[in-house]
Design a protein around this motif. Structure first.
Motif, PDB file in Angstrom:
ATOM      1  N   ARG A  54       0.775  -1.284   0.013  1.00  0.00           N
ATOM      2  CA  ARG A  54      -0.067  -0.081  -0.016  1.00  0.00           C
ATOM      3  C   ARG A  54       0.767   1.230  -0.182  1.00  0.00           C
ATOM      4  NH1 ARG A  54      -3.340  -0.745   5.333  1.00  0.00           N
ATOM      5  NH2 ARG A  54      -1.261  -1.540   5.825  1.00  0.00           N
ATOM      6  N   SER A  55       2.142   1.235   0.498  1.00  0.00           N
ATOM      7  CA  SER A  55       3.005   2.440   0.496  1.00  0.00           C
ATOM      8  C   SER A  55       3.405   2.970  -0.959  1.00  0.00           C
ATOM      9  CB  SER A  55       4.145   1.832   1.438  1.00  0.00           C
ATOM     10  OG  SER A  55       3.676   1.394   2.676  1.00  0.00           O
ATOM     11  N   GLY A  56       3.500   2.031  -1.880  1.00  0.00           N
ATOM     12  CA  GLY A  56       3.702   2.393  -3.234  1.00  0.00           C
ATOM     13  C   GLY A  56       5.126   2.816  -3.222  1.00  0.00           C
ATOM     14  N   ALA A  57       5.814   3.645  -4.147  1.00  0.00           N
ATOM     15  CA  ALA A  57       7.238   4.228  -4.067  1.00  0.00           C
ATOM     16  C   ALA A  57       7.695   4.713  -2.664  1.00  0.00           C
ATOM     17  CB  ALA A  57       7.288   5.347  -5.279  1.00  0.00           C
ATOM     18  N   PRO A  58       8.788   4.686  -2.456  1.00  0.00           N
ATOM     19  CA  PRO A  58       9.107   5.069  -0.961  1.00  0.00           C
ATOM     20  C   PRO A  58       8.782   6.420  -0.548  1.00  0.00           C
ATOM     21  CG  PRO A  58      10.953   3.774  -2.252  1.00  0.00           C
ATOM     22  CD  PRO A  58       9.883   3.937  -3.247  1.00  0.00           C
ATOM     23  N   PHE A  59       8.819   7.296  -1.511  1.00  0.00           N
ATOM     24  CA  PHE A  59       8.516   8.693  -1.357  1.00  0.00           C
ATOM     25  C   PHE A  59       7.553   9.064  -1.725  1.00  0.00           C
ATOM     26  CE2 PHE A  59      13.277   7.964  -1.205  1.00  0.00           C
ATOM     27  CZ  PHE A  59      13.359   8.479   0.130  1.00  0.00           C
ATOM     28  N   ALA A  60       6.535   8.450  -2.700  1.00  0.00           N
ATOM     29  CA  ALA A  60       5.345   8.901  -3.032  1.00  0.00           C
ATOM     30  C   ALA A  60       4.084   8.776  -1.873  1.00  0.00           C
ATOM     31  CB  ALA A  60       4.735   8.041  -3.996  1.00  0.00           C
ATOM     32  N   THR A  61       4.220   9.306  -0.860  1.00  0.00           N
ATOM     33  CA  THR A  61       3.377   9.573   0.416  1.00  0.00           C
ATOM     34  C   THR A  61       2.137  10.272  -0.263  1.00  0.00           C
ATOM     35  OG1 THR A  61       4.265  11.509   1.152  1.00  0.00           O
ATOM     36  CG2 THR A  61       4.910   9.287   2.103  1.00  0.00           C
ATOM     37  N   PRO A  62       0.924  10.171   0.257  1.00  0.00           N
ATOM     38  CA  PRO A  62      -0.262  10.885  -0.265  1.00  0.00           C
ATOM     39  C   PRO A  62      -0.373  12.222   0.301  1.00  0.00           C
ATOM     40  CG  PRO A  62      -0.941   9.437   1.573  1.00  0.00           C
ATOM     41  CD  PRO A  62       0.567   9.164   1.136  1.00  0.00           C
ATOM     42  N   ARG A  63      -0.730  13.302  -0.714  1.00  0.00           N
ATOM     43  CA  ARG A  63      -0.884  14.875  -0.372  1.00  0.00           C
ATOM     44  C   ARG A  63      -2.076  14.860   0.320  1.00  0.00           C
ATOM     45  NH1 ARG A  63       0.751  18.412  -5.132  1.00  0.00           N
ATOM     46  NH2 ARG A  63       0.878  19.741  -3.512  1.00  0.00           N
ATOM     47  N   ARG A  64      -1.879  15.519   1.472  1.00  0.00           N
ATOM     48  CA  ARG A  64      -3.123  15.752   2.342  1.00  0.00           C
ATOM     49  C   ARG A  64      -4.038  16.918   1.819  1.00  0.00           C
ATOM     50  NH1 ARG A  64      -1.708  16.547   8.473  1.00  0.00           N
ATOM     51  NH2 ARG A  64       0.083  17.751   7.606  1.00  0.00           N
ATOM     52  N   ARG A  65      -5.173  16.620   1.897  1.00  0.00           N
ATOM     53  CA  ARG A  65      -6.073  17.688   1.615  1.00  0.00           C
ATOM     54  C   ARG A  65      -5.987  18.903   2.624  1.00  0.00           C
ATOM     55  NH1 ARG A  65     -12.781  17.234   1.170  1.00  0.00           N
ATOM     56  NH2 ARG A  65     -13.078  19.364   0.445  1.00  0.00           N
ATOM     57  N   MET A  66      -5.677  20.128   2.140  1.00  0.00           N
ATOM     58  CA  MET A  66      -5.683  21.171   2.846  1.00  0.00           C
ATOM     59  C   MET A  66      -7.022  21.810   3.109  1.00  0.00           C
ATOM     60  SD  MET A  66      -2.198  21.182   3.131  1.00  0.00           S
ATOM     61  CE  MET A  66      -1.695  22.575   3.816  1.00  0.00           C
ATOM     62  N   ARG A  67      -7.256  22.000   4.392  1.00  0.00           N
ATOM     63  CA  ARG A  67      -8.552  22.981   4.509  1.00  0.00           C
ATOM     64  C   ARG A  67      -8.040  24.269   5.282  1.00  0.00           C
ATOM     65  NH1 ARG A  67     -12.711  19.300   4.736  1.00  0.00           N
ATOM     66  NH2 ARG A  67     -12.516  17.061   4.444  1.00  0.00           N
ATOM     67  N   LYS A  68      -9.187  25.009   5.477  1.00  0.00           N
ATOM     68  CA  LYS A  68      -8.793  26.357   5.963  1.00  0.00           C
ATOM     69  C   LYS A  68      -9.986  26.762   6.799  1.00  0.00           C
ATOM     70  CE  LYS A  68      -7.563  30.965   4.356  1.00  0.00           C
ATOM     71  NZ  LYS A  68      -7.284  31.992   3.244  1.00  0.00           N
ATOM     72  N   VAL A  69      -9.362  27.243   8.133  1.00  0.00           N
ATOM     73  CA  VAL A  69     -10.515  27.841   9.133  1.00  0.00           C
ATOM     74  C   VAL A  69     -10.920  29.249   8.498  1.00  0.00           C
ATOM     75  CG1 VAL A  69     -10.867  28.827  11.304  1.00  0.00           C
ATOM     76  CG2 VAL A  69      -9.448  26.791  10.945  1.00  0.00           C
ATOM     77  N   PRO A  70     -12.357  28.969   7.992  1.00  0.00           N
ATOM     78  CA  PRO A  70     -12.842  30.192   7.241  1.00  0.00           C
ATOM     79  C   PRO A  70     -13.141  31.617   7.992  1.00  0.00           C
ATOM     80  CG  PRO A  70     -14.455  28.918   7.582  1.00  0.00           C
ATOM     81  CD  PRO A  70     -13.123  28.051   8.200  1.00  0.00           C
ATOM     82  N   PHE A  71     -13.444  31.452   9.241  1.00  0.00           N
ATOM     83  CA  PHE A  71     -13.557  32.724  10.143  1.00  0.00           C
ATOM     84  C   PHE A  71     -13.272  32.359  11.439  1.00  0.00           C
ATOM     85  CE2 PHE A  71     -17.184  29.586   9.949  1.00  0.00           C
ATOM     86  CZ  PHE A  71     -17.514  29.331  11.215  1.00  0.00           C
TER      87      PHE A  71
END
Length: 438
Positions: free
Chosen positions: A238-255
């Motif tokens: 499941r890890s894939g290529a050694p450095f191909a870690t999943p990119r996290r979805r960035m969220r933003k506190v809107p207020f």
């Protein structure tokens, strides 16, 4: 321009400069008191000055890299995130990292940042080979353990008060992958948590989230997380290529959150949920580097959670011999107050290092509180408890401590103030330096 630290408290009207070259910086040293500022991730007023704040983010070039030694030379405004982006795919990772990657290298020097591996590898200063430091006379001096050694030592952890870091060289560590073998160990109380830290002293990384509101027999219940850089032979399909870690979805506190949302009931509920999740997830798992080292970075502008008034962090380190008694008294006081923290972190620290650096052998506790009269009064009580147990405070996180409290907790700061006077360094002056008589 109105500036603040990451805690958004205090806010001040500041004169801001945007230098692009050493010549620009030299000119600024002739204009009056000045402090360098990186990406604004110091929590309080350590990198703001009403009279002159130099935004260093245009000094953002990577200069050289030695693949034999892992030594990277770069300008002070380079973000740690950019270092990781460039060098992790090549098999290199920061040897020491704080809890956010959105800091500049110059800021890492000024705060002498530490991470989850301080008990084994020390703080960032141990990785630094040399620093190019701009003095009040406009001259840039190479500082290292062999050249201008005293200035080198006082600059690491000196909060920008010995000059402006223009560039530096520091070592990265070789890694075989971007994955971390994480082990989660729930601890039902503080004594168990401290025992687990000592039992697993050989782990490269260790950190505990701690429930600061639970009292009684469960005082200090925690979730301890250990980590090791995963080797190639430890990765699964499941890890894939050694450095191909999943990119996290960035969220933003809107207020800005409403102050009423941060109360003892919501904090107790969050802490209970977090602890029981840790119990359910106990054991080992492969996690990506970003989630392990920088969990809060996925939530942009998370400082808005604490509302428009901002927040203040309390971070102390208590020496090993009095750590259990000191932490117990701190946690009992916090629990009784009801002024809990969503983000409470406990770490085991290694030996003291530089002459002004924060860490010392013992345990460090860090907590965030929304700025209000009750919380500020509580933090003064926590200051007194820390001093009674021989502890001291992290200036990179402070926004409200008094000069008397600082002197009582850390007499080294008197030597630092005298050094600044003797070496003609007082033109480097932040709002923190003025507040603390540094």
């Amino acid at each position: 321009m109105i500036l603040s630290g990451w805690g958004r408290y205090p806010r001040q009207e500041c004169t801001v400069h945007n230098p692009r070259s050493e010549a620009d910086l030299r000119a600024l040293t002739r204009q009056g008191p000045l402090i360098a500022r990186g990406n604004g991730r110091g929590y309080g007023d350590c990198a703001i000055s009403r009279t002159g704040t130099a935004d260093m983010r245009r000094f953002n070039r990577i200069l050289s890299f030695d693949a034999q030694t892992g030594t990277l030379a770069a300008e002070a405004g380079v973000l740690l995130a950019d270092v990781i982006s460039v060098f992790l795919p090549r098999g290199w990772f920061p040897a020491v990292t704080p809890g956010t990657k959105f800091v500049t290298l110059g800021g890492m020097v000024a705060a002498d940042v530490h991470g989850k591996n301080h008990h084994k590898d020390g703080s960032f200063g141990r990785c630094i080979e040399w620093i190019d430091l701009l003095g009040a006379d406009g001259e840039v001096r190479r500082c290292s353990r062999k050249e201008n050694a005293d200035l080198f030592a006082w600059t690491i952890g000196g909060m920008g008060l010995t000059g402006i870091v223009v560039r530096l060289a520091f070592r990265l560590r070789p890694v075989e992958s971007g994955w971390i073998r994480q082990q989660t160990l729930p601890a039902p109380d503080l004594e168990t948590a401290m025992s687990l830290f000592e039992e697993h002293a050989g782990a490269t990384y260790s950190v505990a989230w701690i429930d600061c509101l639970h009292g009684g027999k469960g005082l200090g219940r925690s979730s301890l997380m250990l980590g090791e850089h995963a080797r190639l032979d430890e990765l699964d399909a499941r890890s894939g290529a050694p450095f191909a870690t999943p990119r996290r979805r960035m969220r933003k506190v809107p207020f800005d959150a409403a102050q009423i949302a941060l109360n003892s009931l919501t904090v107790r509920a969050f802490n209970a949920l977090y602890y029981h999740r840790a119990v359910a997830q106990r054991g080992e798992a492969l996690v990506d580097w970003d989630g392990f080292f920088y969990p809060l970075d996925a939530l942009l502008e998370w400082n808005r959670i604490y509302g428009r008034r901002g927040f203040a962090q309390f971070q102390c380190v208590i020496p090993l011999e009095s750590a259990k008694a000191g932490l117990t008294e701190l946690l009992r006081t916090i629990s009784a107050s009801g002024q809990g923290s969503f983000l409470a972190v406990l770490k085991r620290m290694g030996p003291s290092e530089g002459p002004i650096s924060f860490p010392r052998e013992g345990y460090t506790l860090a907590l965030d509180f929304p700025v209000n009269p009750d919380a500020l009064a509580l933090m003064e009580r926590l200051d007194a408890i820390t001093i009674d147990h021989g502890g001291r405070f992290y200036l990179a996180k402070d926004a409200r401590m008094s000069a008397a409290t600082l002197r009582a907790s850390d007499p080294r700061t008197l030597d630092f103030a005298q050094l600044r006077e003797q070496r003609g360094l007082t033109p480097f002056r932040s709002s923190m330096a003025e507040r603390l008589n540094l």
